[in-house]
Write an enzyme that holds these catalytic residues in place. Sequence first.
Site, mmCIF file in Angstrom:
data_model
loop_
_atom_site.group_PDB
_atom_site.id
_atom_site.type_symbol
_atom_site.label_atom_id
_atom_site.label_comp_id
_atom_site.label_asym_id
_atom_site.label_seq_id
_atom_site.Cartn_x
_atom_site.Cartn_y
_atom_site.Cartn_z
ATOM 1 C CE LYS A 197 -6.636 -7.899 -1.108
ATOM 2 N NZ LYS A 197 -7.686 -7.425 -1.463
ATOM 3 C CE LYS A 217 -13.419 -2.597 1.107
ATOM 4 N NZ LYS A 217 -12.390 -2.042 2.218
ATOM 5 C CE LYS A 236 -4.754 -1.663 1.875
ATOM 6 N NZ LYS A 236 -4.926 -1.822 0.819
HETATM 7 P P1 ATP Z 1 -8.221 -2.430 0.201
HETATM 8 O O1 ATP Z 1 -8.015 -2.354 -0.996
HETATM 9 O O2 ATP Z 1 -8.904 -0.926 1.479
HETATM 10 O O3 ATP Z 1 -7.381 -3.145 1.396
HETATM 11 P P2 ATP Z 1 -10.330 -4.669 0.475
HETATM 12 O O4 ATP Z 1 -10.364 -5.260 -0.557
HETATM 13 O O5 ATP Z 1 -8.714 -5.650 0.746
HETATM 14 O O6 ATP Z 1 -9.826 -3.108 0.506
HETATM 15 P P3 ATP Z 1 -10.137 -4.744 3.310
HETATM 16 O O7 ATP Z 1 -10.942 -4.113 3.551
HETATM 17 O O8 ATP Z 1 -9.328 -4.700 3.784
HETATM 18 O O9 ATP Z 1 -10.913 -4.815 1.266
HETATM 19 O O10 ATP Z 1 -10.629 -6.173 3.124
HETATM 20 C C1 ATP Z 1 -12.022 -6.925 4.349
HETATM 21 C C2 ATP Z 1 -11.852 -8.256 4.040
HETATM 22 O O11 ATP Z 1 -12.282 -8.198 2.909
HETATM 23 C C3 ATP Z 1 -10.412 -9.017 4.262
HETATM 24 O O12 ATP Z 1 -11.077 -10.245 4.989
HETATM 25 C C4 ATP Z 1 -10.161 -9.307 3.553
HETATM 26 O O13 ATP Z 1 -9.143 -10.254 3.085
HETATM 27 C C5 ATP Z 1 -11.455 -9.672 3.043
HETATM 28 N N1 ATP Z 1 -10.827 -9.433 0.772
HETATM 29 C C6 ATP Z 1 -10.928 -8.352 0.304
HETATM 30 N N2 ATP Z 1 -10.110 -8.260 -0.706
HETATM 31 C C7 ATP Z 1 -10.504 -9.943 -1.363
HETATM 32 C C8 ATP Z 1 -10.456 -11.190 -2.616
HETATM 33 N N3 ATP Z 1 -10.484 -10.448 -3.557
HETATM 34 N N4 ATP Z 1 -10.549 -12.123 -2.327
HETATM 35 C C9 ATP Z 1 -11.214 -12.058 -1.200
HETATM 36 N N5 ATP Z 1 -11.517 -11.732 0.135
HETATM 37 C C10 ATP Z 1 -11.215 -10.403 0.156
HETATM 38 MG MG MG Z 2 -7.548 -5.314 2.394
#
Ligand code: ATP
Ligand code: MG
Length: 331
Positions: free
Chosen positions: A196, A199, A113
């Site tokens: 991955k 968001k 990040k």
């Molecule tokens: P950011 O980019 O802000 O980190 P993020 O999409 O990774 O956003 P988080 O809020 O960090 O979302 O994670 C929320 C939950 O979703 C966590 O349990 C994380 O492991 C899961 N998660 C995030 N991205 C994925 C993905 N691509 N596939 C499966 N699980 C995911």
């Molecule tokens: Mg995340």
Amino acid sequence: MKKSRILTGIKPTGKLTLGNYLGVLKHLPETQDEGEPFIFIADLHALTLPIDPEELRQNSIDIAAFYLAAGLDPNKSTLFLQSSVSAHAELNAIMQNYLYMGELSRMTQFKDKTTKMNDSAIGLGIFAYPVLMACDIILYDANIVPVGEDQVQHVELTRDLVKRFNNRYGNILVMPEAKLRKVGARIMSLSDPTKKMSKSDPKGDIFLKDDMKTVRKKIMSAVTDLGSEVKYDPVNKPGISNLLAIYASTKDISIEEAEKEFVGYRYGDFKKAVADAVCADLEAFQARYQHIIDTKEYEKVLKDGAIKARKVANETLKRVQNAVGLLTYEE
Ligand code: ATP
Ligand code: MG
């Protein structure tokens, strides 16, 4: 037997993706009968990178509504905002002394990040983020932590902390364990299936609020691989494998079962079937979400949730304060 304590959260940093949905949200309700879930909106964590206040508020409401739309039952699960429970910040002030700079520097998510950021723009919070996450888990005596694959390293760090703390002070903290979905723990970007779906890096994402036409279009134009066989092979066929994982997780079947369904299919027909499955699921989910937004049902749920969460968290906090030698006179 005592029920398991389950803890999981999502950061309100942006629009939720299909990765968040298939990785955790969709399957959370199944855990409600196995254990006692504490589910939170990680709003303090969202402040670790710059975010507009109004966007943060809206994202937080959205996550609450999404949890409820996924089937979370407020009578079985405690849903709350992290910032409503001050014990998270209080425990953080203690626990930051038991995790070390070297350990935190090795966290891949911090590196991912911040690689493109200038040092002078990287706040302390994003470096120390895993400390607060450890506190989130510890406060609820959680033994099960449903997460996507990217969060496993942070849960491992929490385990190191618990071991270290208990070795020094006795059996004070409960040892947590990450729980991953067999299918869907790492949904990849549709435009670059080696990355991955995230968001905060929205390239190739399907968003949970996308309209069905957009969802279909995104799936139909997802990057695929050489060859023509629909086969699960993440190294040589990352695009097709990702679509298979999306399909299997959406239908709640195994990868093998999904593969069998598509023997002899051409990529185009396969994608159409994936789009049909995802759209059918998301459309119903969105209708439930909209109803919850319209009725503002989440407001009472979050208020009640905070009261329940505070009670549990404050007890753990007191246990830790006593253990380390802080005086805790009753008011
Ligand atoms: P950011 O980019 O802000 O980190 P993020 O999409 O990774 O956003 P988080 O809020 O960090 O979302 O994670 C929320 C939950 O979703 C966590 O349990 C994380 O492991 C899961 N998660 C995030 N991205 C994925 C993905 N691509 N596939 C499966 N699980 C995911
Ligand atoms: Mg995340």
